[in-house]
Enzyme design. Structure first.
Site, short mmCIF file in Angstrom:
data_model
loop_
_atom_site.label_atom_id
_atom_site.label_comp_id
_atom_site.label_asym_id
_atom_site.label_seq_id
_atom_site.Cartn_x
_atom_site.Cartn_y
_atom_site.Cartn_z
N GLU A 269 0.83 -1.21 0.00
CA GLU A 269 0.00 0.00 0.00
C GLU A 269 0.87 1.27 0.00
O GLU A 269 0.45 2.31 -0.48
CB GLU A 269 -0.92 -0.03 1.23
CG GLU A 269 -2.29 0.59 0.97
CD GLU A 269 -3.26 0.34 2.11
OE1 GLU A 269 -3.50 -0.83 2.47
OE2 GLU A 269 -3.82 1.33 2.63
N HIS A 291 8.50 -26.75 1.43
CA HIS A 291 7.78 -27.85 0.77
C HIS A 291 6.68 -27.28 -0.11
O HIS A 291 5.67 -27.94 -0.36
CB HIS A 291 7.22 -28.79 1.83
CG HIS A 291 8.29 -29.29 2.75
ND1 HIS A 291 8.96 -30.47 2.54
CD2 HIS A 291 8.87 -28.71 3.85
CE1 HIS A 291 9.88 -30.62 3.48
NE2 HIS A 291 9.84 -29.56 4.29
N LYS A 404 -13.15 2.10 -1.65
CA LYS A 404 -14.07 2.43 -0.54
C LYS A 404 -15.25 3.25 -1.08
O LYS A 404 -16.40 3.05 -0.72
CB LYS A 404 -13.35 3.24 0.53
CG LYS A 404 -12.35 2.45 1.36
CD LYS A 404 -11.82 3.33 2.51
CE LYS A 404 -10.80 2.63 3.37
NZ LYS A 404 -10.32 3.41 4.48
O1 PA5 Z 1 -3.07 1.81 5.84
C1 PA5 Z 1 -4.10 2.37 5.58
O2 PA5 Z 1 -4.21 3.61 5.57
C2 PA5 Z 1 -5.36 1.57 5.29
O3 PA5 Z 1 -5.07 0.21 5.16
C3 PA5 Z 1 -6.37 1.77 6.42
O4 PA5 Z 1 -5.77 1.37 7.63
C4 PA5 Z 1 -7.66 0.96 6.18
O5 PA5 Z 1 -8.20 1.28 4.92
C5 PA5 Z 1 -8.67 1.27 7.27
O6 PA5 Z 1 -8.93 2.63 7.34
P1 PA5 Z 1 -9.54 3.30 8.62
O7 PA5 Z 1 -8.57 3.16 9.72
O8 PA5 Z 1 -9.78 4.72 8.24
O9 PA5 Z 1 -10.82 2.58 8.91
#
Ligand code: PA5
Length: 417
Positions: A269, A291, A404
């Protein structure tokens, strides 16, 4: 403070020419400067977390939950769950309270869980930085309602813990309305960099993990950050110069399997922001993936580099007995099980070397809160520096936000089926 981890880069650096290493070091200095500038401007906050103070309220609330409840439901997804989940998988050994991570809006698994637990003795920690993530809120709505109908308003005030960003959002509103304990996520700490904030610390405290040791491990890495920067730089170089776009985290301890998930999210990410900046993370576990994936690693496309994580010491010792059934296995008589693990690990290193696959090794003296805190922070620093080397923003996630937005739009327009 003792060294919580040591790195051996020799089997990675030997793949680069001296000129390539020199170019990488020069680029790293620029990346470091840009990174530090953003910290000074207050745009990046995760590097302050190892030194945070005022954790007494967090500790007090967590203590009460562990003394009065037999179940904690942690509701959150992505960066709001994976860090604590990894820590608990690695370190939790107390049996109560039982801690469940609710990430997916799956009616079958949620129903099964609700049939298993006793709501009268259950607490919730709902975690969302934005306070608006669909999966988290949907699960929260269901459980909050059930809890509200099961326990007294006074108990509710103690048993629903909210972790979110200090700005106007649904979770802050509900926390105010019901006077719920509220722990803020600093505005300049992104989800996947938040494991050392209340996001990760609260569930860890309830699980009986020493967060002081965890933060101390992270501080050690912060004060000896050369290796983390070096790791991030070589990772960038492995992709761009050695043409290895895939990176494999390969701990030789199954308790670090979920750390592999946390790492994959952090790496993917943060660093995948264009066609040329997306190194793909993978996790493998020693010895089981010897394995399985190892065949792909050694004889498949030569497009990967590896990080092996090794433990110098295990807590328990189990010896293979000196029994007559071992008559054809004399080399195993009376030897500790960890020697088998070590031999397998050495075999993987030997094979990677024979097949000319680059790898580095992170050695931990033991698996503890101290060494885990160091590992978390090591990978966060390395990811950030890699991001600056790719010249991308390692702290946003526009494609995730796009997904989202669409899910909410489909629901609003009743286009689900
Ligand atoms: O790393 C990130 O920013 C994302 O993976 C968020 O943690 C995830 O989308 C959840 O978002 P939020 O904490 O706003 O619910």
């Amino acid at each position: 403070m003792n060294e919580p981890l040591t790195l051996d880069f020799s089997k990675l650096t030997d793949q680069f020419s001296t000129v390539q290493l020199h170019t990488l070091f020069k680029k790293r200095e620029v990346a470091k400067k840009n990174f530090k500038q953003k910290i000074e401007l207050g745009e990046i906050g995760f590097s302050k977390l190892p030194y945070q103070k005022n954790l007494s309220e967090l500790k007090k609330v967590a203590k009460k939950i562990s003394q009065t409840c037999d179940t904690l439901l942690v509701i959150g997804i992505g960066g709001s769950s994976l860090g604590a989940k990894a820590a608990l998988h690695a370190l939790k050994n107390s049996k109560t309270p039982k801690i469940y991570f609710l990430e997916n809006p799956n009616p079958d698994t949620l129903n099964h869980l609700l049939e298993t637990i006793d709501l009268k003795k259950t607490a919730i920690n709902v975690i969302s930085k934005s306070g608006s993530t669909l999966e988290t809120l949907s699960i929260f709505f269901i459980i909050f309602e059930k809890l509200k109908n099961t326990i007294s308003p006074k108990e509710l005030k103690e048993r629903v813990i909210v972790t979110t960003e200090p700005k106007e959002n649904f979770l802050n509103t509900i926390a105010k309305e019901y006077s719920l304990p509220l722990f803020p996520i600093p505005f300049n700490v992104g989800g996947r960099y938040s494991v050392l904030s209340p996001v990760g610390l609260f569930p860890m405290l309830v699980a009986g993990i020493s967060i002081d040791d965890l933060l101390e491990g992270a501080q050690w890495v912060d004060q000896h950050n050369h290796d983390a920067y070096f790791y991030g730089t070589l990772a960038y170089g492995a992709h761009r110069l050695l043409k290895k776009p895939l990176t494999v985290l390969f701990p030789y301890d199954e308790r670090l399997s979920t750390l592999g998930d946390w790492f994959c999210q952090l790496w993917a990410e943060s660093l995948a922001k264009s066609d040329s900046s997306g190194p793909t993370p993978l996790k493998a576990i020693g010895t089981q993936d010897q394995h399985s994936l190892l065949q792909l690693f050694l004889q498949g496309p030569q497009d990967k580099w590896y990080t092996l994580i090794t433990l110098e010491k295990h807590e328990h010792h189990l010896n293979i007995p000196n029994s007559p059934i071992l008559k054809n296995f004399s080399y195993l008589k009376n030897i500790p099980l960890e020697n088998i693990l070590k031999a397998e690990e050495k075999a993987t290193e030997k094979s990677l070397t024979e097949f000319e696959n680059p790898f580095c090794r992170i050695s931990l003296p033991e698996l503890s809160a101290y060494t885990l805190g160091a590992l978390f922070y090591h990978f966060e620093l390395a990811t950030a520096i890699s991001g600056f080397l790719y010249e991308i923003n390692p702290f946003d996630q526009p494609a995730v936000e796009n997904g989202k937005k669409w899910a909410i739009e489909f629901l609003q327009n009743k286009q689900v089926r």
